[in-house]
Design a protein around this motif. Structure first.
Motif, PDB file in Angstrom:
ATOM      1  N   THR A  60       0.820  -1.213   0.000  1.00 11.56           N
ATOM      2  CA  THR A  60       0.000   0.000   0.000  1.00 11.56           C
ATOM      3  C   THR A  60       0.851   1.259   0.000  1.00 11.56           C
ATOM      4  O   THR A  60       0.567   2.222  -0.730  1.00 11.56           O
ATOM      5  N   PRO A  64       3.358   5.357  -3.189  1.00  5.75           N
ATOM      6  CA  PRO A  64       3.518   6.783  -2.868  1.00  5.75           C
ATOM      7  C   PRO A  64       4.892   7.136  -2.334  1.00  5.75           C
ATOM      8  O   PRO A  64       5.411   8.225  -2.623  1.00  5.75           O
ATOM      9  N   LYS A 185      -5.885  -1.178 -11.059  1.00  6.57           N
ATOM     10  CA  LYS A 185      -5.762  -0.660  -9.701  1.00  6.57           C
ATOM     11  C   LYS A 185      -5.738   0.866  -9.705  1.00  6.57           C
ATOM     12  O   LYS A 185      -4.960   1.496  -9.003  1.00  6.57           O
ATOM     13  N   THR A 187      -7.722   3.006  -8.517  1.00  8.19           N
ATOM     14  CA  THR A 187      -8.041   3.653  -7.244  1.00  8.19           C
ATOM     15  C   THR A 187      -6.797   3.811  -6.389  1.00  8.19           C
ATOM     16  O   THR A 187      -6.573   4.864  -5.778  1.00  8.19           O
ATOM     17  N   GLU A 188      -5.950   2.765  -6.365  1.00 10.06           N
ATOM     18  CA  GLU A 188      -4.727   2.835  -5.573  1.00 10.06           C
ATOM     19  C   GLU A 188      -3.801   3.927  -6.106  1.00 10.06           C
ATOM     20  O   GLU A 188      -3.159   4.636  -5.330  1.00 10.06           O
ATOM     21  N   VAL A 190      -4.678   6.658  -7.848  1.00 10.75           N
ATOM     22  CA  VAL A 190      -5.238   7.980  -7.545  1.00 10.75           C
ATOM     23  C   VAL A 190      -4.953   8.343  -6.094  1.00 10.75           C
ATOM     24  O   VAL A 190      -4.542   9.468  -5.778  1.00 10.75           O
ATOM     25  N   LEU A 191      -5.159   7.368  -5.202  1.00 10.13           N
ATOM     26  CA  LEU A 191      -4.872   7.605  -3.786  1.00 10.13           C
ATOM     27  C   LEU A 191      -3.392   7.906  -3.577  1.00 10.13           C
ATOM     28  O   LEU A 191      -3.025   8.787  -2.788  1.00 10.13           O
ATOM     29  N   ALA A 192      -2.534   7.191  -4.303  1.00 10.46           N
ATOM     30  CA  ALA A 192      -1.090   7.425  -4.167  1.00 10.46           C
ATOM     31  C   ALA A 192      -0.724   8.835  -4.608  1.00 10.46           C
ATOM     32  O   ALA A 192       0.044   9.530  -3.936  1.00 10.46           O
ATOM     33  N   VAL A 194      -2.572  11.406  -4.610  1.00  7.58           N
ATOM     34  CA  VAL A 194      -3.104  12.374  -3.650  1.00  7.58           C
ATOM     35  C   VAL A 194      -2.193  12.473  -2.430  1.00  7.58           C
ATOM     36  O   VAL A 194      -1.981  13.561  -1.876  1.00  7.58           O
ATOM     37  N   ILE A 195      -1.621  11.337  -2.029  1.00  9.07           N
ATOM     38  CA  ILE A 195      -0.791  11.297  -0.826  1.00  9.07           C
ATOM     39  C   ILE A 195       0.615  11.830  -1.092  1.00  9.07           C
ATOM     40  O   ILE A 195       1.251  12.402  -0.199  1.00  9.07           O
TER      41      ILE A 195
END
Length: 384
Positions: A60, A64, A185, A187-188, A190-192, A194-195
């Motif tokens: 996870t 990032p 993946k 979503t992962e 996009v989340l990365a 963002v972080i």
């Protein structure tokens, strides 16, 4: 029998002496350590389910952290430069963030629509280009002159083409399957993304304090050597990331200019593909030239010749002038070693392994070198 003779002949005394003998044999002690390490590895493989939460956590946070690390090595010199002009570090970071936001906005508004249209057009027309190139190549193979050359050299070009086509189809199918899983993946990712800005902010702000913070957890006697190892790793990774990205950017610019001069279609997309794949040394340019060759071949033989000339000139400029000045010989890794490392990492870890193969190998090389030096100084096996 006196007390001294009894103590010498006692089993406890002999076992103690035997233990001391083995412990003072450094090579035997080294073998025992290797045995214990192997035993631990074997035990851990049998209870791997215990580490599943750590594996999920690592999966996870790895993306990032890697992206933030790459951005850190690119942007940290700029922050250091602004800090030399007596601009506080936090203000330098904020100014840099504003500049990046403005640049990204400009790219989205001015360049991305044009690139998007070229990508859509190329994706729609590339199967037709590939089919036409295949027919053209087969017509060349079927010509009388080529048949005479085949007979004189003693090889069958049709079988060779079939084997190459099968290998290429298998490679592209595997690649697209990997890309499908890669894009699945979303979503992962996009989340990365963002972080990443938050991780990058704290890396730029407190990154210089990280080595000292880590060495606080290391025994005092090993701190100086550990700090040296981290400094060497930092130097290897920073020089590779900055150098490789600058080299890739230069290759993309030079190819775009060359493609525009000769009038090759989809020049911008082909140059962007070449710049992105050039991040992977040696193998990247070989992959990037394939779509350009197909498009040039279908356009005309003269265009194919022009494209080969442009590509050759760009590779010569990159190999003789750009890479030696930017990359130097900081990694000190033989090209054959790099190719083997990339192929092995690609088979083990896919696309991510190909991208991270060379910096990962550089880190392992630094650690192994320092460990070997420590072992030489402590073992006594290399004393002359």
């Amino acid at each position: 029998m006196n007390s001294d003779e009894a103590r010498v002949k006692s089993p406890t005394n002999w076992s103690g002496r035997l233990l001391q003998f083995f412990l003072h044999q450094k090579f035997v002690l080294f073998l025992l350590i290797l045995l214990l390490v192997g035993l631990n590895v074997y035990v851990f493989t049998k209870i791997s389910y215990v580490f599943e939460p750590f594996k999920v956590l690592l999966t996870t946070v790895s993306l990032p952290i890697i992206l933030a690390g790459v951005a850190y090595y690119l942007l940290n010199p700029i922050v250091d430069l602004l800090e030399r002009f007596r601009i506080k570090r936090i203000y330098s970071i904020l100014v840099l963030y504003l500049l990046i936001a403005g640049l990204v906005t400009f790219l989205i508004v001015a360049i991305v629509p044009f690139v998007r249209d070229q990508i859509i057009s190329l994706s729609e027309n590339f199967p037709k280009y590939y089919h036409e190139a295949q027919l053209l190549f087969q017509s060349w193979i079927g010509s009388d002159v080529f048949n005479e050359v085949q007979q004189s050299l003693g090889f069958n070009a049709s079988e060779l083409v079939q084997n190459i086509t099968a290998k290429a189809s298998s490679f592209f199918n595997d690649t697209f399957k990997g890309l499908g899983a890669f894009l699945g993946k979303i979503t992962e990712f996009v989340l990365a993304f963002v972080i990443v800005p938050f991780i990058l902010f704290y890396l730029l702000k407190d990154g210089k304090k990280l080595p000292n913070y880590i060495t606080n957890f290391i025994p005092t006697g090993l701190r100086s050597r550990s700090y040296k190892v981290m400094a060497d790793i930092n130097g290897q990774i920073s020089s590779y990331i900055r150098g490789q990205i600058i080299v890739s950017f230069c290759i993309g610019i030079l190819l775009y200019i060359g493609y525009l001069i000769i009038g090759l279609e989809y020049s911008l997309v082909l140059a962007v593909i070449a710049a992105c794949t050039s991040i992977v040394p040696y193998l990247g340019p070989a992959i990037a030239i394939t779509p350009a060759l197909i498009i040039a071949l279908v356009t005309s033989p003269v265009m194919l010749l022009k494209m080969v000339v442009v590509w050759t000139v760009v590779q010569l400029v990159e190999g003789k002038f750009i890479s030696p000045q930017i990359m130097g010989k900081s990694l000190k890794i033989h090209p054959i070693t790099i190719i083997f490392v990339i192929l092995t990492a690609g088979n083990l870890f896919g696309i991510v392994g190909i991208i991270l193969a060379v910096p990962g190998y550089a880190v392992l090389k630094v650690v192994a070198t320092h460990f070997f030096q420590w072992f030489k100084s402590r073992s006594g096996l290399y004393d002359t």
